[in-house]
Motif scaffolding. Structure first.
Motif, mmCIF file in Angstrom:
data_model
loop_
_atom_site.group_PDB
_atom_site.id
_atom_site.type_symbol
_atom_site.label_atom_id
_atom_site.label_comp_id
_atom_site.label_asym_id
_atom_site.label_seq_id
_atom_site.Cartn_x
_atom_site.Cartn_y
_atom_site.Cartn_z
ATOM 1 N N ALA A 64 43.764 59.106 93.986
ATOM 2 C CA ALA A 64 44.250 57.613 94.429
ATOM 3 C C ALA A 64 45.463 57.041 93.696
ATOM 4 N N ILE A 65 46.091 55.970 94.002
ATOM 5 C CA ILE A 65 46.945 55.404 93.297
ATOM 6 C C ILE A 65 46.838 54.023 92.855
ATOM 7 N N SER A 66 47.273 53.330 91.822
ATOM 8 C CA SER A 66 47.068 52.112 91.546
ATOM 9 C C SER A 66 48.516 51.305 91.117
ATOM 10 N N ASN A 67 48.640 50.168 91.398
ATOM 11 C CA ASN A 67 49.977 49.630 91.029
ATOM 12 C C ASN A 67 50.003 48.991 89.702
ATOM 13 N N VAL A 68 48.949 49.298 88.807
ATOM 14 C CA VAL A 68 48.775 48.566 87.536
ATOM 15 C C VAL A 68 49.551 49.694 86.822
ATOM 16 N N PRO A 69 50.907 48.898 86.068
ATOM 17 C CA PRO A 69 51.540 49.840 85.340
ATOM 18 C C PRO A 69 51.064 50.361 83.981
ATOM 19 N N ILE A 70 51.487 51.402 83.671
ATOM 20 C CA ILE A 70 51.459 51.889 82.268
ATOM 21 C C ILE A 70 52.748 51.503 81.653
ATOM 22 N N HIS A 71 52.796 51.191 80.434
ATOM 23 C CA HIS A 71 53.963 50.892 79.612
ATOM 24 C C HIS A 71 54.013 51.891 78.455
ATOM 25 N N LEU A 72 55.168 52.466 78.443
ATOM 26 C CA LEU A 72 55.438 53.452 77.501
ATOM 27 C C LEU A 72 57.042 53.043 76.766
ATOM 28 N N SER A 73 56.964 52.858 75.490
ATOM 29 C CA SER A 73 58.219 52.511 74.743
ATOM 30 C C SER A 73 58.674 53.969 74.062
ATOM 31 N N ILE A 74 59.916 54.145 74.053
ATOM 32 C CA ILE A 74 60.400 55.446 73.239
ATOM 33 C C ILE A 74 61.506 55.071 72.254
ATOM 34 N N TYR A 75 61.501 55.273 71.002
ATOM 35 C CA TYR A 75 62.362 54.911 69.874
ATOM 36 C C TYR A 75 63.030 56.306 69.687
ATOM 37 N N SER A 76 64.325 56.371 69.981
ATOM 38 C CA SER A 76 65.053 57.519 69.519
ATOM 39 C C SER A 76 66.377 57.465 69.408
ATOM 40 N N PRO A 77 67.308 58.229 68.605
ATOM 41 C CA PRO A 77 68.454 58.472 68.486
ATOM 42 C C PRO A 77 69.451 58.943 69.751
ATOM 43 N N ASN A 78 68.449 59.328 70.476
ATOM 44 C CA ASN A 78 68.952 60.215 71.799
ATOM 45 C C ASN A 78 69.067 59.637 72.947
ATOM 46 N N VAL A 79 68.534 58.023 73.004
ATOM 47 C CA VAL A 79 68.753 57.324 74.167
ATOM 48 C C VAL A 79 69.546 56.140 74.253
ATOM 49 N N VAL A 80 69.964 55.756 75.135
ATOM 50 C CA VAL A 80 70.477 54.608 75.315
ATOM 51 C C VAL A 80 69.215 53.342 75.648
ATOM 52 N N ASN A 81 69.787 52.086 75.274
ATOM 53 C CA ASN A 81 68.821 50.971 75.459
ATOM 54 C C ASN A 81 68.678 50.846 77.052
#
Length: 354
Positions: A121-138
């Motif tokens: 089944a699916i759920s609309n409750v989100p998962i929050h993930l933050s990634i801190y890295s020199p290889n990404v943009v904000n």
């Protein structure tokens, strides 16, 4: 003078606060709805996961057959200084820093199962993930379940419609930026992502089109009609992407190396060479980050107005029921008040700085 990055960072914090307090999109006008974000939409085999992993520069998303993404994943990317260690944090596990991205993938699966059970089944409750890295943009991206045409074994018949309704509830919001992902080896006019984007954003002003699997097209064919905006016109440029091959994935080819291979593919391509500077996952990430900053800047007055209205409503409610004494609810409220004040301050600095 505050940088624009701090605006994306503040919107990220307000989004997290909304989630903690149970306001995470869905129906009705809310603070979440007023916050601009990038919703990632695609059919099940469109290459959506690969695009996201390429933008992050890490393998971290669950893979497999059928519907793998069963809850919205709010992915907040924070650019750190060169040479710093990459790590990830989940909102539901605030004290743990993940440096092993295989463990991030496992936690996304486990946290999905905690809410949906082992069912499909699916759920609309989100998962929050933050990634801190020199290889990404904000950048903040919301990965949504892949659009599908048929329910597979073990899924309720309503799943096809349930997924479409969930995706639609994110992309029809006027402040939503739609990242519509379509494979090049399929007719763009019948692409699930473009069909939905066309319904909710007929003028194409909120939609960014991405074409994946350019290297898998039949010999003698190319996607220039799409990439140059002739097949389906959007207000923003189309971006072509070359994902890692299945063989590369099996061999655990490093994502940063894969980005380099992608650049080389476009630079040396007889068909796409003239567009090489506007192709690839790194260009896409920069384009989205700049656009998200621009939209946040445009929406600040309406966000502040909504925050002030919410504060007035909360204060009126508190006056009616009495001020909170319990530590947790009061602390939550003060956190939001502080965030809103910070947001207000940054906005004033922008005005002062012209």
């Amino acid at each position: 003078m505050a940088t624009m990055d701090s605006l994306i960072g503040l919107v990220n914090k307000i989004q997290r606060a909304c989630t903690v307090l149970g306001d995470h999109g869905g129906q009705g006008m809310s603070l979440w709805e007023a916050l601009p974000s990038v919703a990632v939409v695609g059919g099940q085999s469109s290459g959506k996961s690969s695009v996201l992993e390429s933008v992050v520069g890490r393998d971290f998303l669950p893979r497999g057959s059928g519907i793998v993404t069963r809850r919205p994943l709010v992915l907040q990317l924070h650019q750190t200084d060169k040479g710093t260690t990459e790590y990830a944090e989940f909102l539901h596990m605030p004290k743990r820093k993940f440096t092993d991205f295989a463990a991030v993938r496992k936690e996304i699966q486990d946290e999905t199962d905690r809410i949906t059970g082992k069912s499909k089944a699916i759920s609309n409750v989100p998962i929050h993930l933050s990634i801190y890295s020199p290889n990404v943009v904000n950048l903040t991206l919301i990965d949504l379940p892949g659009l599908t045409k048929v329910a597979v074994e073990g899924q309720p018949e309503s799943i096809v419609e349930d997924i479409e309704n969930m995706v639609r509830s994110y992309v029809e919001k006027p402040n939503s930026i739609i990242l519509a992902i379509s494979p090049a080896n399929q007719d763009i006019a019948t692409s699930d992502a473009i069909k939905l984007a066309r319904e909710v954003d007929p003028s194409g002003e909120r939609t960014f089109g991405v074409v994946t699997k350019l290297d898998l097209m039949d010999k003698g064919t190319n996607a220039l009609d799409v990439l140059e905006g002739r097949a389906y016109r959007l207000q923003h440029p189309w971006v072509g992407i070359v994902n890692r091959s299945q063989a590369d994935i099996n061999k655990n080819v490093d994502m940063i190396y894969a980005r380099k291979k992608e650049r080389e593919y476009f630079e040396s391509s007889p068909e796409y060479g003239h567009l090489a500077h506007k192709m690839g996952s790194e260009y896409l990430a920069k384009l989205l980050s700049q656009h998200l900053e621009l939209v946040i800047r445009q929406k600040i007055p309406s966000i502040i107005a909504l925050i002030n209205k919410n504060l007035d409503d909360i204060n009126a409610e508190l006056d009616r029921i009495g001020r909170p004494i319990a530590v947790d609810s009061g602390a939550q409220l003060y956190t939001i008040l502080e965030l809103c004040r910070a947001f207000d301050r940054v906005f004033k600095e922008h005005l002062d700085g012209g």
